[in-house]
Design an enzyme around this catalytic site. Structure first.
Site: not given
Ligand code: ADP
Ligand code: MG
Length: 511
Positions: A8, A70, A148, A171
């Protein structure tokens, strides 16, 4: 059999997991004994320090610590600058991957060569490709890039209970908020609605605590904090720590030393005075309630977009470290009428990726499930219509993979035009300027022999496989001439350069 892990690669924290001898996924602890590692890199070539040490270095060397990379994955030519040297987001990500994998190797006592890496469901093909490249740069054989929320669902064991239904994945991470609705049917998992905000996450909650500290100091001590990057970094670390504690405690003290200039006979000198402020959970929830409401609004948007109501959602999964905050569970319980699932929000994505990795290397201890893959964004071509450039979408977002679709009726703009330019775009807007990642593929098609404008009939076909590999083919129906480009995750991007820019496809006319 070589072990394959799940990674992850988070905006703020990363984790590695594998399956144990019974097929059960487990997160591999890092050298500090933690299940997650800050995605922060202290850059001092040739040394790169990853994790908690890098995060702590923001206090002493704020300019040398790279975080949140990211967000820039797949942005063409984007570079982070540290001390006059530039680094690509893929490179910084590869440094993080290499570090977490290395620590996992030490913990397991074996080499790791294969991995599944996760990305947000909304990631474009270019962002997925960049993630793939980061893994490859770190020396890994990247078996697959998976979403994810899908990984989270796998790890929550969702797919094993068969009846068709929808689940919502909430999330809330460190810097991003993602909402995804997955449909489960015949033991397969498919994304059916996506939303969220790429700039909303735990960091915003930390900011509010920092503001609170400053306000308290001003009001209670008559003290104004001087702007100073090191102090700000220290306050941020303290604010985050306080926030985590408030998840389990009703109130926390926050202490630090504030710098103050004292006038002396000859000038002034710095002294440090200890400061202590108390923050209760109630106050914390009050000063962040609008942030929580934003997640509520975005949740409702996603449901609306998918024509769903809460009655259509059978389970809500909490993912991301920030969903540990009690306010999140309370809100989700109020909205959905039942308690959300919250087992291991900051580990479930890595665990799900580990399950997927084990399936891909045919680890017999793991139960087979079908992970449905969908196209995250619509695919289309740039066309000119009445002098304006518009994207004509050929395959809509969320189409299950593999898929293919052909659309004809494109043509030339001027008489005798010898070639057309085919530009492939992904995304939902019709305006090519609205696309953050530019065209993902460009090629020319030979349109000789010369014919009048609007006469050729050109078809464009897209073929997408399960790994996000896209082949775009343009075909002149009269001459049978073809030209194509392959856009792939597997690093095999076909860079047959467009030597000269030709006129774009024109949107036709053929009725
Ligand atoms: P990412 O965004 O990188 O996927 P995570 O899902 O690991 O990251 O979430 C990181 C965020 O979760 C950080 O903002 C962190 O402060 C927050 N967090 C972690 N644990 C807790 C906790 N116990 N209570 C509140 N927030 C937490
Ligand atoms: Mg995450």
């Amino acid at each position: 059999m070589a072990r394959a892990v799940g990674i992850d690669l988070g905006t703020t924290y990363s984790a590695v997991a594998c399956v144990d001898e019974y097929g059960k996924p487990m997160v591999i602890k890092n050298a500090d004994g933690q299940t997650t590692t800050p995605s922060a890199v202290f850059v001092d070539p040739p040394n790169y320090v990853v994790g908690e040490v890098a995060l702590q270095s923001t206090m002493t060397d704020p300019g040398k610590v790279v975080q949140f990379v990211k967000r820039f994955m797949g942005v063409p030519d984007y570079r982070v600058m540290v001390n006059d040297q530039t680094f690509s987001p893929e490179f910084i990500s590869s440094v993080i991957i290499r570090k977490v994998v290395q620590e996992a190797e030490e913990a397991l006592g074996e080499r790791i060569q294969q991995a599944v890496i996760t990305v947000p469901a909304y990631f474009t093909e270019s962002q997925r490709q960049a993630t793939y490249e980061a893994g490859a740069l770190a020396g890994l054989n990247v078996l697959r890039i998976i979403n994810e929320p899908t990984a989270a669902a796998l790890s929550y064991g969702i797919s094993r209970r068969g009846r068709p239904r929808n689940i919502l994945v909430y999330d809330l991470g460190g810097g991003t908020f993602d909402v995804t609705v997955l449909a489960i049917d015949n033991d397969s998992l498919n994304v059916i609605a996506i939303g969220g905000d790429p700039h909303l996450g735990g960091k915003d909650w930390d900011d509010r605590i920092m503001n609170f500290i400053e306000d308290e100091l001003r009001e209670k001590f008559g003290y104004e904090l001087e702007p100073d990057p090191s102090l700000e970094a220290e306050l941020r670390l303290k604010a985050e720590a306080a926030k985590r504690q408030l998840t389990g405690r009703p109130s926390v003290p926050i202490t630090f030393k504030a710098k103050r200039q004292l006038a002396t006979g000859t000038g002034s000198m710095d002294t440090f005075i200890p400061v202590r402020v108390e923050l209760s959970r109630e106050k914390f929830e009050e000063i962040t309630s609008d942030l929580l409401s934003r997640t509520e609004m975005l949740l409702e948007n996603v449901l609306n977009q998918g024509n769903l109501t809460w009655d259509d959602i059978s389970e809500t999964l909490c993912v991301g470290g920030s969903s540990r905050m009690p306010m999140v569970r309370e809100m989700l319980t109020r909205l959905s009428g039942r308690r959300p699932l919250l087992h291991d929000p900051d580990e479930c994505v890595a665990k799900g990726a580990a399950l997927q990795a084990a399936l891909l290397v045919k680890d017999e201890t793991v139960e087979e499930v079908n992970v449905g893959h969908v196209l995250a964004h619509s695919l289309g071509v740039a066309t000119v219509k009445n002098g304006r450039t518009l994207i004509d979408h050929i395959i809509p977002a969320l189409t299950p993979l593999p898929c293919s679709q052909t659309r004809g009726g494109y043509t030339t703009t001027i008489d005798g035009q010898e070639k057309v330019q085919v530009r492939i775009y992904e995304g939902e807007a019709a305006d090519p300027q609205a696309y953050p990642n530019g065209p993902i593929g460009v090629f020319n098609l030979d349109t000789t022999p010369p014919r009048p404008a609007g006469r050729p009939n050109i078809a464009v076909e897209f073929r997408c496989d399960e790994n996000g590999r896209i082949i775009a083919v343009a075909r002149d129906s009269d001459t049978g001439r073809e030209s194509r480009v392959m856009i792939s995750l597997a690093g095999e991007r076909d860079d047959s350069e467009v030597e000269e820019e030709a006129l774009l496809l024109s949107q036709a006319i053929i009725s």
